[in-house]
Motif scaffolding. Structure first.
Motif, PDB file in Angstrom:
ATOM      1  N   VAL A  53     -10.998  13.377  78.835  1.00  0.00           N
ATOM      2  CA  VAL A  53     -10.579  14.595  79.543  1.00  0.00           C
ATOM      3  C   VAL A  53      -9.513  15.328  78.740  1.00  0.00           C
ATOM      4  N   LEU A  54      -8.549  14.600  78.175  1.00  0.00           N
ATOM      5  CA  LEU A  54      -7.503  15.257  77.390  1.00  0.00           C
ATOM      6  C   LEU A  54      -8.103  15.971  76.194  1.00  0.00           C
ATOM      7  N   ALA A  55      -9.006  15.311  75.475  1.00  0.00           N
ATOM      8  CA  ALA A  55      -9.638  15.940  74.310  1.00  0.00           C
ATOM      9  C   ALA A  55     -10.413  17.183  74.726  1.00  0.00           C
ATOM     10  N   SER A  56     -11.121  17.101  75.857  1.00  0.00           N
ATOM     11  CA  SER A  56     -11.907  18.243  76.334  1.00  0.00           C
ATOM     12  C   SER A  56     -11.005  19.408  76.727  1.00  0.00           C
ATOM     13  N   ARG A  57      -9.912  19.100  77.431  1.00  0.00           N
ATOM     14  CA  ARG A  57      -9.001  20.176  77.850  1.00  0.00           C
ATOM     15  C   ARG A  57      -8.366  20.849  76.631  1.00  0.00           C
ATOM     16  N   LEU A  58      -7.978  20.064  75.639  1.00  0.00           N
ATOM     17  CA  LEU A  58      -7.355  20.655  74.460  1.00  0.00           C
ATOM     18  C   LEU A  58      -8.323  21.568  73.717  1.00  0.00           C
ATOM     19  N   LYS A  59      -9.579  21.173  73.649  1.00  0.00           N
ATOM     20  CA  LYS A  59     -10.584  22.027  73.009  1.00  0.00           C
ATOM     21  C   LYS A  59     -10.781  23.311  73.805  1.00  0.00           C
ATOM     22  N   ASP A  60     -10.837  23.186  75.127  1.00  0.00           N
ATOM     23  CA  ASP A  60     -10.997  24.372  75.979  1.00  0.00           C
ATOM     24  C   ASP A  60      -9.807  25.314  75.824  1.00  0.00           C
ATOM     25  N   MET A  61      -8.613  24.752  75.775  1.00  0.00           N
ATOM     26  CA  MET A  61      -7.405  25.572  75.670  1.00  0.00           C
ATOM     27  C   MET A  61      -7.335  26.276  74.318  1.00  0.00           C
ATOM     28  N   GLU A  62      -7.815  25.607  73.277  1.00  0.00           N
ATOM     29  CA  GLU A  62      -7.857  26.251  71.960  1.00  0.00           C
ATOM     30  C   GLU A  62      -8.873  27.385  71.965  1.00  0.00           C
ATOM     31  N   ARG A  63     -10.026  27.142  72.571  1.00  0.00           N
ATOM     32  CA  ARG A  63     -11.053  28.177  72.670  1.00  0.00           C
ATOM     33  C   ARG A  63     -10.539  29.389  73.447  1.00  0.00           C
ATOM     34  N   ASP A  64      -9.750  29.135  74.494  1.00  0.00           N
ATOM     35  CA  ASP A  64      -9.278  30.223  75.355  1.00  0.00           C
ATOM     36  C   ASP A  64      -8.000  30.877  74.851  1.00  0.00           C
ATOM     37  N   GLY A  65      -7.529  30.467  73.674  1.00  0.00           N
ATOM     38  CA  GLY A  65      -6.374  31.123  73.073  1.00  0.00           C
ATOM     39  C   GLY A  65      -5.035  30.696  73.633  1.00  0.00           C
ATOM     40  N   LEU A  66      -4.989  29.535  74.298  1.00  0.00           N
ATOM     41  CA  LEU A  66      -3.721  29.045  74.838  1.00  0.00           C
ATOM     42  C   LEU A  66      -2.987  28.152  73.846  1.00  0.00           C
ATOM     43  N   THR A  67      -3.747  27.459  72.999  1.00  0.00           N
ATOM     44  CA  THR A  67      -3.146  26.542  72.037  1.00  0.00           C
ATOM     45  C   THR A  67      -3.785  26.726  70.662  1.00  0.00           C
ATOM     46  N   THR A  68      -3.108  26.208  69.669  1.00  0.00           N
ATOM     47  CA  THR A  68      -3.678  26.104  68.327  1.00  0.00           C
ATOM     48  C   THR A  68      -3.456  24.671  67.845  1.00  0.00           C
ATOM     49  N   ARG A  69      -4.217  24.293  66.840  1.00  0.00           N
ATOM     50  CA  ARG A  69      -4.068  22.968  66.241  1.00  0.00           C
ATOM     51  C   ARG A  69      -3.838  23.149  64.752  1.00  0.00           C
ATOM     52  N   ARG A  70      -2.874  22.425  64.198  1.00  0.00           N
ATOM     53  CA  ARG A  70      -2.611  22.519  62.763  1.00  0.00           C
ATOM     54  C   ARG A  70      -2.236  21.146  62.227  1.00  0.00           C
ATOM     55  N   ARG A  71      -2.412  20.985  60.948  1.00  0.00           N
ATOM     56  CA  ARG A  71      -2.103  19.711  60.290  1.00  0.00           C
ATOM     57  C   ARG A  71      -0.715  19.777  59.681  1.00  0.00           C
ATOM     58  N   LEU A  72       0.091  18.782  59.966  1.00  0.00           N
ATOM     59  CA  LEU A  72       1.425  18.715  59.381  1.00  0.00           C
ATOM     60  C   LEU A  72       1.331  18.395  57.900  1.00  0.00           C
ATOM     61  N   PRO A  73       2.238  18.906  57.096  1.00  0.00           N
ATOM     62  CA  PRO A  73       2.236  18.571  55.663  1.00  0.00           C
ATOM     63  C   PRO A  73       2.626  17.116  55.460  1.00  0.00           C
ATOM     64  N   PRO A  74       2.263  16.522  54.314  1.00  0.00           N
ATOM     65  CA  PRO A  74       2.676  15.148  54.022  1.00  0.00           C
ATOM     66  C   PRO A  74       4.204  15.057  54.069  1.00  0.00           C
ATOM     67  N   PRO A  75       4.778  13.923  54.460  1.00  0.00           N
ATOM     68  CA  PRO A  75       4.092  12.650  54.708  1.00  0.00           C
ATOM     69  C   PRO A  75       3.532  12.511  56.116  1.00  0.00           C
ATOM     70  N   GLY A  76       3.747  13.526  56.979  1.00  0.00           N
ATOM     71  CA  GLY A  76       3.239  13.418  58.345  1.00  0.00           C
ATOM     72  C   GLY A  76       1.723  13.372  58.397  1.00  0.00           C
ATOM     73  N   ALA A  77       1.102  14.405  57.844  1.00  0.00           N
ATOM     74  CA  ALA A  77      -0.357  14.488  57.719  1.00  0.00           C
ATOM     75  C   ALA A  77      -1.094  14.230  59.023  1.00  0.00           C
ATOM     76  N   ALA A  78      -0.466  14.542  60.158  1.00  0.00           N
ATOM     77  CA  ALA A  78      -1.123  14.391  61.457  1.00  0.00           C
ATOM     78  C   ALA A  78      -1.368  15.772  62.037  1.00  0.00           C
TER      79      ALA A  78
END
Length: 211
Positions: A53-78
């Motif tokens: 459910v969490l993964a699905s909600r996050l995808k929906d929220m990204e699609r709807d322009g509420l959130t974005t996802r980005r990769r942290l630079p090393p050494p975080g890389a998450a």
């Protein structure tokens, strides 16, 4: 990604609920008001939500322009999730819901989870009119918040000590913070009764002691 559901009603409230009316969505926003969070952090602070459910909600929220996802630079890389300006614009919505829900809190049930930073939003309401960085020390832990922060002004709270010298430090027990959250006690009355200790020499700290 789940297909978008709609009430199919030409009404702004219905349109808003098309986007944020699913279970967990607004609580994910509550967590992301603290700034960028990893998936594992979100899952840890949303007890009861399944990974699917969490993964699905996050995808929906990204699609709807509420959130974005980005990769942290090393050494975080998450990967981290964060609110867009539109997502951050839900702060007053959450504040209004929290104020409306104060009478529903009642006593804490044995099954109720709690995180120290969940008290940030009610304390922000209690600090209305003040401006500055506030560090809060509770039995459950330490967090900080930015009183007077508006929409799009960045994270409004965060776990742990303040990132820098705070304008005021509040020390109180959970019972007092809960009473403030329920609307049974004002912050000013709690300070006057000695149930909240205010430290600091800034205008905000002096104002809190003199309210």
């Amino acid at each position: 990604m789940s297909p978008r559901r709609s009430y199919d009603q030409y009404c702004s409230a219905a349109r808003a609920l098309d986007t944020v009316g699913d279970r967990w969505t607004l609580l994910i926003v509550r967590e992301l008001l603290a700034g960028p969070r990893r998936y594992t952090d979100l899952h840890a602070d949303l007890p009861g939500v399944s990974t699917d459910v969490l993964a699905s909600r996050l995808k929906d929220m990204e699609r709807d322009g509420l959130t974005t996802r980005r990769r942290l630079p090393p050494p975080g890389a998450a990967y981290v999730y964060e609110l867009t300006g539109r997502g951050a614009g839900l702060l007053p919505v959450l504040q209004a819901l929290g104020a409306w829900g104060e009478p529903e809190l009642g006593g804490r049930r044995p099954t109720d989870a709690v995180r120290a930073h969940w008290f940030a939003l009610p304390l922000l309401r209690a600090l209305e009119g003040g401006t500055g960085l506030v560090e809060v020390r509770l039995d459950e832990g330490v967090f900080h918040l930015r009183a007077g922060s508006g929409e799009g002004a960045g994270p409004v709270y965060g776990d742990g000590p303040a990132p820098g010298e705070p304008d005021a430090r509040l020390s109180l027990d959970t019972a007092t913070c809960t009473a403030i959250s329920r609307g049974e006690l004002t912050l000013a009355d709690a300070v006057r009764a000695g149930r909240v200790e205010v430290a600091g020499g800034t205008p905000l700290a002096r104002e809190l002691r003199e309210r």
